[in-house]
Write an enzyme that holds these catalytic residues in place. Structure first.
Site, PDB file in Angstrom:
ATOM      1  CE1 TYR A 123     -13.254  -7.456 -29.394  1.00  0.00           C
ATOM      2  CE2 TYR A 123     -15.246  -6.650 -30.887  1.00  0.00           C
ATOM      3  CZ  TYR A 123     -14.364  -6.060 -30.330  1.00  0.00           C
ATOM      4  OH  TYR A 123     -13.635  -5.197 -29.418  1.00  0.00           O
ATOM      5  CE  LYS A 151     -10.857  -6.070 -32.738  1.00  0.00           C
ATOM      6  NZ  LYS A 151     -11.425  -5.022 -32.549  1.00  0.00           N
ATOM      7  CB  ILE A 189      -9.398  -5.813 -36.114  1.00  0.00           C
ATOM      8  CG1 ILE A 189      -9.206  -7.499 -36.419  1.00  0.00           C
ATOM      9  CG2 ILE A 189     -10.384  -4.978 -35.675  1.00  0.00           C
ATOM     10  CD1 ILE A 189     -10.551  -8.609 -36.098  1.00  0.00           C
TER      11      ILE A 189
END
Length: 283
Positions: A123, A151, A189
């Protein structure tokens, strides 16, 4: 492993007693998958994991994993690596080390050491972590065995290119998802995809299939909707809208979050209602 399409980072519903409502969570997980989501994320930031006890976190993952197994859908789990190792979990969502700003070499070494039996989705959200990453550093991370994807939530639209096979780039800035998909992201996402899930899934499919006209038709309204849903700290407006539409029992959040204002929920609800009416969707 390749991760494609729209993943919904599930909110954590609270009941009238302020406890986690696992039944509502299970229904919500099934609903977004029914409406075209490719997979689920449990204990992402949208799920308020820092406000949940260890037992509540475990219960949330148990429910999400059960739904994922029943539906044959991938599940990504954040916050707790031990929970990401449970049956039914596809990958762990692992944040670039925040606050310490270890430099690019330190970030790469961190994930080389962390990579193991559970695939990782890194992330990258520099406006929260304080750590920027160059394209070269992202390519180094993508080449680490056991890193399945990233992400990507930098607040910008960047062309990365030349990423290795088996590495999935998932957009994480909801209003920017259409241009990210246009330049090659594998999916996203997206907390906004709790609502109008079908449209977000159709947007990803349109860019994947080269249907530019369809993608452009969807992209603008969904960006407006996303901005409205993020008008106040996530997931407060989303919870307000889900509650107003009868999909969760309350709009409650836990400190340090406060519930969204009536005005923000009403504006997001207006945009959602208009979009759903135009597209013939139910939720």
């Amino acid at each position: 492993m390749e991760l494609h399409g729209i993943f919904v980072p599930l909110i954590t519903p609270f009941g009238l007693d302020r406890e986690v409502d696992l039944g509502a969570l299970e229904r919500l997980a099934h609903e977004v998958l029914d409406d075209g989501a490719a997979g689920l994320v449990a204990l992402g930031t949208t799920g308020e994991p820092g406000s949940l006890t260890a037992a509540e976190q475990e219960a949330v993952v148990e429910v999400a994993a059960r739904v994922a197994r029943e539906r044959g859908a991938p599940l990504i789990v954040g916050t707790r690596p031990d929970l990401a190792a449970r049956p039914g979990v596809t990958a762990a969502l692992s944040l670039v080390p925040p606050f310490v700003r270890p430099g690019e070499a330190g970030v790469v070494a961190h994930f080389e050491a962390l990579a193991g039996d559970v695939p990782l989705v890194i992330y990258h959200v520099p406006y929260r972590t304080g750590q920027e990453l160059s394209v070269a550093a992202i390519r180094r991370l993508a080449a680490i065995p056991g890193v399945a994807g990233m992400k990507y939530a930098t607040g910008t639209v960047d062309v990365l290119g030349d990423l290795p096979g088996g590495f999935s780039l998932l957009g994480g800035d909801d209003p920017l998802i259409s241009p990210m998909l246009a330049i090659g992201a594998h999916g996203g996402i997206l907390a906004s995809a709790h609502v109008a899930t079908r449209s977000f899934a159709d947007l990803a499919a349109a860019w994947r299939d080269g249907d530019v006209a369809r993608a452009r038709t969807l992209g603008g309204p969904l960006a407006d909707l996303s901005r409205a849903l993020f008008a106040e700290p996530n997931p407060t407006v989303i919870k307000g809208v889900l509650h107003a539409r009868g999909r969760i029992p309350t709009a409650a959040v836990r400190l340090p979050l406060l519930p969204a204002t009536r005005e923000s929920v009403a504006e997001a609800g207006r945009l959602i209602g208009h979009h759903l009416q135009e597209s013939g969707q139910r939720r």
